[in-house]
Scaffold this motif. Structure first.
Motif, PDB file in Angstrom:
ATOM      1  N   SER A   1     -10.901   0.722   5.779  1.00 47.90           N
ATOM      2  CA  SER A   1     -10.392   1.839   4.980  1.00 47.90           C
ATOM      3  C   SER A   1      -8.902   2.061   5.222  1.00 47.90           C
ATOM      4  CB  SER A   1     -11.193   3.111   5.257  1.00 47.90           C
ATOM      5  OG  SER A   1     -12.544   2.889   4.927  1.00 47.90           O
TER       6      SER A   1
ATOM      7  N   THR B   1       0.716   2.754   2.037  1.00 47.47           N
ATOM      8  CA  THR B   1       1.900   3.595   1.988  1.00 47.47           C
ATOM      9  C   THR B   1       2.888   3.017   0.981  1.00 47.47           C
ATOM     10  OG1 THR B   1       1.573   4.161   4.307  1.00 47.47           O
ATOM     11  CG2 THR B   1       3.742   4.619   3.372  1.00 47.47           C
TER      12      THR B   1
ATOM     13  N   SER C   1      -0.653  12.455  -1.111  1.00 52.89           N
ATOM     14  CA  SER C   1      -1.752  11.625  -0.582  1.00 52.89           C
ATOM     15  C   SER C   1      -2.882  11.627  -1.594  1.00 52.89           C
ATOM     16  CB  SER C   1      -2.249  12.182   0.744  1.00 52.89           C
ATOM     17  OG  SER C   1      -1.220  12.113   1.702  1.00 52.89           O
TER      18      SER C   1
ATOM     19  N   ASN D   1       2.569  -0.974   4.945  1.00 51.54           N
ATOM     20  CA  ASN D   1       1.212  -0.459   5.156  1.00 51.54           C
ATOM     21  C   ASN D   1       1.117  -0.013   6.604  1.00 51.54           C
ATOM     22  OD1 ASN D   1       0.315  -0.922   2.569  1.00 51.54           O
ATOM     23  ND2 ASN D   1      -0.308  -3.004   3.020  1.00 51.54           N
ATOM     24  N   SER D   2       0.537   1.160   6.800  1.00 50.59           N
ATOM     25  CA  SER D   2       0.584   1.746   8.137  1.00 50.59           C
ATOM     26  C   SER D   2      -0.463   1.180   9.086  1.00 50.59           C
ATOM     27  CB  SER D   2       0.422   3.261   8.036  1.00 50.59           C
ATOM     28  OG  SER D   2      -0.800   3.584   7.430  1.00 50.59           O
TER      29      SER D   2
ATOM     30  N   THR E   1      -4.867   2.706   4.994  1.00 54.04           N
ATOM     31  CA  THR E   1      -3.959   3.584   4.280  1.00 54.04           C
ATOM     32  C   THR E   1      -2.888   2.719   3.641  1.00 54.04           C
ATOM     33  OG1 THR E   1      -4.344   5.406   5.803  1.00 54.04           O
ATOM     34  CG2 THR E   1      -2.298   5.470   4.538  1.00 54.04           C
TER      35      THR E   1
ATOM     36  N   GLY F   1     -10.451   5.263   1.181  1.00 52.06           N
ATOM     37  CA  GLY F   1      -9.161   5.022   1.836  1.00 52.06           C
ATOM     38  C   GLY F   1      -8.159   6.008   1.268  1.00 52.06           C
ATOM     39  N   LEU F   2      -6.910   5.838   1.632  1.00 56.09           N
ATOM     40  CA  LEU F   2      -5.890   6.778   1.230  1.00 56.09           C
ATOM     41  C   LEU F   2      -4.631   6.037   0.791  1.00 56.09           C
ATOM     42  CD1 LEU F   2      -5.616   9.908   1.219  1.00 56.09           C
ATOM     43  CD2 LEU F   2      -4.502   9.681   3.439  1.00 56.09           C
TER      44      LEU F   2
ATOM     45  N   VAL G   1      -0.715   6.887   0.282  1.00 54.72           N
ATOM     46  CA  VAL G   1       0.303   7.878   0.593  1.00 54.72           C
ATOM     47  C   VAL G   1       1.582   7.447  -0.112  1.00 54.72           C
ATOM     48  CG1 VAL G   1       1.664   8.966   2.422  1.00 54.72           C
ATOM     49  CG2 VAL G   1      -0.747   8.399   2.825  1.00 54.72           C
TER      50      VAL G   1
END
Length: 146
Positions: free
Chosen positions: A73, A77, A128, A65-66, A75, A141-142, A144
């Protein structure tokens, strides 16, 4: 005769347990069981007067996780074809929250205070993808997938 009935009932119970056990191994966006351990991401829904309604990361910063623990929120990964379990918990005492990732057919229930739900899916496409709460549109949130 009673022994035959008992064996039949026992066989039916074992069959149901096996069916439910195998069915629980099917990801929400899959058709067959996956016999592998998923990676885990822990997200909570919260509210604070400073930041409003947000998703907050509870996962350790293991390089996957980044963003660090506690980041609003976050990101998420993932690697393509990775089996992922997202554990969503609502820690907001005054409102319900949910988590949705349309690209992977991930949709939790509306969770009340201290309720949680785990959704397992396969990150089967790269790119994404947003995740969000339908109750509070500002909660975003995102994901990726690399």
């Amino acid at each position: 005769k009673g022994m035959i009935i008992a064996i039949g009932v026992a066989a039916a119970v074992v069959s149901i347990i096996v069916y439910l056990g195998i069915h629980s191994l099917v990801p929400v966006n899959g058709n067959s069981p996956v016999f592998a351990a998923p990676t885990n991401t822990f997200i909570k829904g919260t509210y604070s007067p400073q930041s409003g309604y947000t998703f907050v990361s509870q996962s350790t910063s293991s390089g996957r996780n980044s963003l660090p623990i506690g980041y609003n929120s976050p990101t998420i990964t993932l690697k393509q074809e990775e089996l992922e379990s997202i554990h969503m918990i609502n820690e907001d005492t005054s409102s319900k929250h949910n988590l949705n990732i349309d690209a992977f057919k991930v949709h939790t229930n509306n969770l009340g205070y201290f309720q949680s739900q785990t959704i397992t899916f396969i990150a089967n496409k790269g790119g994404s993808f947003p995740y969000y709460c339908t109750i509070h549109p500002q909660m975003r949130g995102l994901v990726v997938v690399q």
